[in-house]
Scaffold this motif. Structure first.
Motif, short mmCIF file in Angstrom:
data_model
loop_
_atom_site.label_atom_id
_atom_site.label_comp_id
_atom_site.label_asym_id
_atom_site.label_seq_id
_atom_site.Cartn_x
_atom_site.Cartn_y
_atom_site.Cartn_z
N SER A 290 0.94 -1.43 -0.37
CA SER A 290 -0.08 0.56 -0.18
C SER A 290 0.69 1.35 -0.28
O SER A 290 0.47 2.33 0.05
CB SER A 290 -0.92 -0.03 1.04
OG SER A 290 -0.45 -0.15 2.13
N VAL A 291 2.14 1.51 0.69
CA VAL A 291 2.65 1.76 0.42
C VAL A 291 3.48 2.39 -0.52
O VAL A 291 3.19 3.91 -1.16
CB VAL A 291 3.41 2.26 1.74
CG1 VAL A 291 4.64 2.96 1.67
CG2 VAL A 291 3.36 2.06 3.10
N VAL A 292 4.26 1.56 -1.13
CA VAL A 292 4.56 1.59 -2.84
C VAL A 292 3.26 2.50 -3.62
O VAL A 292 3.97 2.55 -4.93
CB VAL A 292 5.24 0.43 -3.02
CG1 VAL A 292 5.65 -0.11 -4.55
CG2 VAL A 292 6.26 0.08 -2.60
N ALA A 293 2.25 1.95 -3.51
CA ALA A 293 1.08 1.93 -4.38
C ALA A 293 1.25 3.08 -4.76
O ALA A 293 0.70 4.14 -5.57
CB ALA A 293 0.25 1.03 -4.27
N ALA A 294 0.76 3.98 -3.78
CA ALA A 294 0.65 5.30 -3.40
C ALA A 294 1.85 6.95 -3.54
O ALA A 294 1.83 7.34 -3.50
CB ALA A 294 0.45 5.79 -1.18
N ALA A 295 3.38 6.13 -3.26
CA ALA A 295 3.88 5.71 -3.65
C ALA A 295 4.66 6.92 -5.05
O ALA A 295 4.73 7.23 -6.01
CB ALA A 295 5.72 5.85 -3.43
N GLY B 50 2.53 9.25 -6.50
CA GLY B 50 2.67 10.40 -5.88
C GLY B 50 2.47 11.15 -4.03
O GLY B 50 3.16 11.64 -3.69
N ASP B 51 2.01 10.08 -3.84
CA ASP B 51 1.96 10.20 -2.24
C ASP B 51 2.81 9.98 -1.44
O ASP B 51 3.35 8.43 -1.24
CB ASP B 51 0.99 10.02 -1.89
CG ASP B 51 0.23 10.08 -0.40
OD1 ASP B 51 1.13 10.63 -0.11
OD2 ASP B 51 -0.58 9.11 0.17
N LEU B 52 4.40 10.23 -1.09
CA LEU B 52 5.22 10.15 -0.56
C LEU B 52 5.26 10.92 1.08
O LEU B 52 5.76 10.01 1.66
CB LEU B 52 5.98 11.05 -0.94
CG LEU B 52 6.26 10.55 -2.46
CD1 LEU B 52 7.78 11.88 -2.58
CD2 LEU B 52 7.10 9.34 -2.69
N THR B 53 3.63 10.84 1.62
CA THR B 53 3.21 11.10 2.95
C THR B 53 3.39 9.88 3.52
O THR B 53 2.98 9.66 5.03
CB THR B 53 2.32 11.51 3.43
OG1 THR B 53 1.08 11.47 2.55
CG2 THR B 53 2.75 13.10 2.04
N ARG B 54 2.59 8.60 3.47
CA ARG B 54 2.38 7.36 3.83
C ARG B 54 3.77 7.04 4.42
O ARG B 54 5.04 6.77 3.90
CB ARG B 54 1.99 6.35 2.95
CG ARG B 54 0.57 6.65 1.84
CD ARG B 54 -0.88 6.49 2.54
NE ARG B 54 -0.49 5.46 3.22
CZ ARG B 54 -1.25 4.00 2.73
NH1 ARG B 54 -1.51 4.67 1.36
NH2 ARG B 54 -1.59 3.11 2.80
#
Length: 161
Positions: free
Chosen positions: A54-59, A62-66
């Protein structure tokens, strides 16, 4: 040999049977515990992998806040730690690029303001040169009139003498 003697020899004594049953139950309980522990380990591993995914998918979106959470010292936890460091380094690099772009934009605005000031100065100077040129042209005309008047006066003076 009688049937009873044969049966007594073939069948274990009640205490031996109980010991065998106890060992069998203990063995089955140990297998059940081991299977339960394996299931807990598999569930924990799956949860950790799902979290990392989930963190990699968010990154990737473009979401690097996870935040990457690291708990334990298994290989998956080492992977999580490395992923957290990579994302932290990436955020830092992006911050530096953003700051550089902001500084570049500020410099471009300053250069634009300087260019505008130079342009305004050049226009002012050009107007001043035109005014000076016009004044010099007027002075030349005035000098020509004075010269013409002086020549006329000289001629008249020569005639009257």
């Amino acid at each position: 040999m009688s049937f009873r003697l044969i049966v007594e020899r073939l069948l274990p004594e009640p205490s031996a049977r109980r010991e065998s049953d106890r060992r069998e139950k203990e063995h089955l309980e140990n297998e059940r515990r081991a299977a339960a522990e394996q299931q807990r380990s598999a569930d924990t591993l799956r949860r950790k992998v799902n979290h990392l995914l989930s963190v990699v998918a968010a990154a990737a979106d473009g979401d690097l806040t996870r935040a990457v959470q690291v708990q334990g010292n298994e290989p998956i936890d080492e992977l999580a730690g490395a992923l957290r460091k990579m994302l932290d380094d990436l955020c830092q690099a992006l911050g530096e690029v953003t700051e550089g772009a902001r500084e570049f934009a500020d410099s471009a605005l300053t250069a634009s303001a300087c260019s505008q000031a130079l342009s305004t100065g050049a226009q002012t100077q050009s107007q001043s040169v035109e005014e000076v040129s016009s004044a010099i042209a007027e002075m030349i005309q005035g000098i020509e009139r004075v010269r013409g008047g002086a020549l006329e006066a000289s001629r008249l003076a020569t005639e009257t003498n």
